[in-house]
Design an enzyme around this catalytic site. Structure first.
Site, mmCIF file in Angstrom:
data_model
loop_
_atom_site.group_PDB
_atom_site.id
_atom_site.type_symbol
_atom_site.label_atom_id
_atom_site.label_comp_id
_atom_site.label_asym_id
_atom_site.label_seq_id
_atom_site.Cartn_x
_atom_site.Cartn_y
_atom_site.Cartn_z
ATOM 1 N N SER A 67 5.039 -9.081 -2.170
ATOM 2 C CA SER A 67 4.168 -8.149 -1.457
ATOM 3 C C SER A 67 2.694 -8.561 -1.451
ATOM 4 O O SER A 67 1.922 -8.035 -0.656
ATOM 5 C CB SER A 67 4.297 -6.736 -2.031
ATOM 6 O OG SER A 67 3.690 -6.649 -3.300
ATOM 7 N N LYS A 104 -1.213 -4.316 -6.336
ATOM 8 C CA LYS A 104 -1.631 -4.133 -4.949
ATOM 9 C C LYS A 104 -3.159 -4.124 -4.890
ATOM 10 O O LYS A 104 -3.842 -3.967 -5.894
ATOM 11 C CB LYS A 104 -1.130 -2.800 -4.372
ATOM 12 C CG LYS A 104 0.377 -2.622 -4.358
ATOM 13 C CD LYS A 104 1.050 -3.445 -3.293
ATOM 14 C CE LYS A 104 2.536 -3.182 -3.210
ATOM 15 N NZ LYS A 104 3.321 -3.844 -4.235
#
Length: 146
Positions: A67, A104
């Site tokens: 990701s 993230k």
């Protein structure tokens, strides 16, 4: 020393060595045409001193997943995480979200907070009051194998 393994990250506590270091030649390495090196200044380089600013608050975690590939964080990379740093907009953070750790990019504005992946195959994650959410630490460095 292994501390915790989650679906996305595996955490390690760094072992600081007081007199560690490897030879370091402070001359720069050309990525173009080779040039003769007239003088080499050998020093000792400690990755502990280079990568860890606050040893009591620093941890390593190994990335599991894709990701964050757009930010240069690939599967199996080793992250250096400092828990003493303040989270802020655009920092890459290790977060605890609804029982699982994830890494993230933090996005913060007047409308709220969300976790932004750096891969177009993944959707941003809005953070709401219903989430069990905490910023666990800020990523300061990434160690890659070549």
């Amino acid at each position: 020393m292994l501390l915790h393994k989650s679906q996305n990250l595996t955490f390690f506590n760094p072992r600081i060595l007081n007199h560690s270091g490897v030879p370091f030649f402070d001359m720069g390495i050309s990525a173009g045409f080779p040039s003769p090196a007239d003088d080499f200044k050998e020093q000792r380089l400690s990755l502990d001193r280079e990568l860890i600013k606050n040893k009591e608050a620093t941890f390593f975690a190994r990335v599991n997943g894709q990701s964050m590939i757009g930010a240069g964080l690939d599967d199996n990379d080793l992250l250096v995480i400092d828990r003493s740093l303040e989270p802020s907009h655009n920092k890459i953070a290790v977060c605890f979200l609804d029982g699982e750790f994830t890494v993230k990019r933090l996005k913060v504005n007047a409308k709220g907070v969300w976790l932004q992946p750096e891969n177009p195959n993944y959707e941003p994650i809005p953070i709401t009051e219903e989430n069990n959410f905490m910023v666990w630490g800020i990523v300061t460095n990434v160690i890659k194998k070549v």
